[in-house]
Scaffold this active site. Structure first.
Site, PDB file in Angstrom:
ATOM      1  CE  LYS B  38      -4.322  -1.373   0.336  1.00 37.95           C
ATOM      2  NZ  LYS B  38      -5.134  -0.989  -0.807  1.00 37.95           N
ATOM      3  CB  CYS B  39       0.360   4.639  -1.353  1.00 41.60           C
ATOM      4  SG  CYS B  39       1.000   4.623  -3.039  1.00 41.60           S
TER       5      CYS B  39
END
Lengths: 381, 102
Positions: B38-39
């Site tokens: 995930k960012c």
């Protein structure tokens, strides 16, 4: 107001204005009857409701019979968009909307698209602002309606509503303006045909919205017929809510210029201080053409939600357009459309009674908080 | 919905990428696999490792978090690196090509 210390999320909801509380309690006792009936208590309630309508109309600079109370700001947006489209079905089914509109506008547009309509999104620049010429170029002979917000709810950028409205007028397309984020905080722009607002955003109660349909604007309810609110909004009117909403809007309007100046100075302080004290941060949104009370910045290499949780622990309520939680799979469409970093995003929006000391305390804890979270992710600044 | 204006090149589904015959552009000398992350993790991995390639060469980041489509070009802008292009991966996700400028 002790209960709102550290509350920096006025764009989600403004703490109730004292004028709203007083008006609400009074109307609960005196204006509970059915305003559609003909006996004395009902006529009294009807008069109270219409007086609230007139006060809202006066602040907005419109006629009272152009104003309807809805059950929320979202309902006002849905009715404005879908009713505006429905009234112009013979012209066409093309809808033009700004790419950074509130989700209530975009969801109405999606419904229109599912029903066979066509939607054009007008992009924004890095500051989140649409270009009036680009907006004008999207209008077509079969365009039934155009939508442009007064100001962006996530980054505070003011939209060129008056300019776009002139283009729409020339093209004979009605313009629907979602003014939820600016009513009570900034002047109402000129030239729109339909307008939607939300009372809890200006210090009124939740569950009250405002729909304005200007004279000469064709509008047809997308919902089953109902006698209430001049056939524009179905359901029994929330008269005490409407009265409180009008009282809060009026009170905010009186103080608007002074509040704007004070809050804008605090926002300016955040705009200049955060990049000075936090490395790898970008303040986003238009620095000048903006709402007075709202500022957003993004911190590289930080999860927005982790930052919000940490700030909450320190006593600050702020908001984020980041998407690192399970319930939001996509980042904010506003940040995407602007092309700015979508993680580590923090929206600070100041309520009218915020104290400068709260802002200073926020500014003092932010650098260490960001540094800690970056450290947790293994980032060496 | 159809997109109009400056933002359109960044929007999903605006321009379907043709199922890849050999994509144009320089071959990356380093590929960072951030698939499933995930960012902001893909950006952190990029920031950490871009110095492993010589100035003027290209690094690729593979990611499938939709946020990366906005964040990688925005990171390049903030850090004055050169965002070359985005390609769609057959297995899902995207490859982002970045040229190191300094």
């Amino acid at each position: 107001m002790a209960g709102s210390r550290g509350y920096l999320d006025a764009a989600s909801t403004e703490p109730p204005h004292p004028a709203a509380r007083a008006a609400l309690l009074d109307a609960l006792d005196s204006a509970w009857a059915d305003p559609a009936r003909l006996y004395g208590t009902a006529r009294g309630t009807r008069i109270v409701l219409d007086r609230a309508r007139a006060r809202v109309a006066n602040v907005l600079g419109v006629r009272p019979d152009e104003v309807s109370f809805t059950s929320s700001g979202t309902q006002a947006v849905h009715l404005a968009v879908l009713g505006g489209l429905r009234a112009r079905r013979r012209v066409g089914s093309h809808l033009v909307v700004g790419a950074v509109e509130h989700s209530s506008v975009l969801h109405a547009a999606e419904l229109h698209e599912r029903d066979g309509g066509e939607v054009t999104l007008v992009g924004v620049d890095r500051s989140g602002r649409v270009d009036p010429a680009e907006f004008a170029a999207a209008l077509r002979p079969d365009t039934a309606l155009a939508c442009l917000q007064s100001a962006n709810h996530e980054v505070g950028t003011l939209q060129p509503v008056a300019e776009v409205a002139e283009h729409c007028r020339a093209a004979r397309v009605p313009l629907c303006t979602d003014a939820a984020q600016s009513l009570g905080r900034a002047d109402v722009p000129a030239g729109w045909s339909l307008l939607a607002g939300s009372a809890h955003k200006w210090g009124g109660p939740g569950g009250v919205g405002v729909l304005v349909v200007r004279k000469g604007t064709r509008w047809r309810s997308p919902l089953p017929d109902d006698e209430r609110e001049a056939r524009r909004v179905p359901g029994f009117e929330n008269v005490p809510g409407a009265v409180a909403a009008a009282a809060a809007l009026e009170a905010r309007h009186v103080d608007m210029a002074a509040d704007a100046e004070r809050l804008s100075a605090l926002v300016e302080r955040i705009r200049s201080e955060v990049p000075r004290t936090v490395p790898d941060v970008e303040v986003i949104g238009d620095p000048v053409r903006r709402l007075p009370h709202l500022v957003t910045f993004s911190c590289l290499y930080v999860e927005g939600e982790a930052l919000l949780t940490e700030l909450d622990r320190l006593g600050f309520a702020v908001s984020s357009g980041s998407s690192c939680t399970a319930d939001t799979l996509r980042p904010s469409h506003v940040l995407e459309a602007m092309g700015v970093i979508t993680h580590g995003n923090v929206r600070v929006s100041l309520p009218r009674d915020v104290e400068a000391a709260d802002v200073e305390r926020f500014l003092s804890v932010l650098p260490a908080t960001v540094a800690k979270l970056r450290g947790d992710l293994g980032v060496i600044a | 919905m159809r997109f109009r204006g400056r933002a359109k090149s960044r929007q999903p589904a605006a321009a379907p990428v043709p199922a890849a015959p050999e994509p144009s552009g320089p071959v990356p000398v380093l590929v960072i696999d951030a698939l499933g992350r995930k960012c902001p993790i893909p950006i952190i991995m990029l920031a950490e490792r871009i110095r492993e390639v010589p100035v003027g060469e290209v690094v690729a980041v593979l990611a499938d978090d939709p946020a990366a489509r906005t964040d990688v070009p925005a990171w390049c802008r903030m850090k004055s690196q050169d965002f070359v292009r985005e390609e769609t991966l057959e297995q899902g996700g995207w490859g982002f090509h970045i040229r190191r400028t300094y």
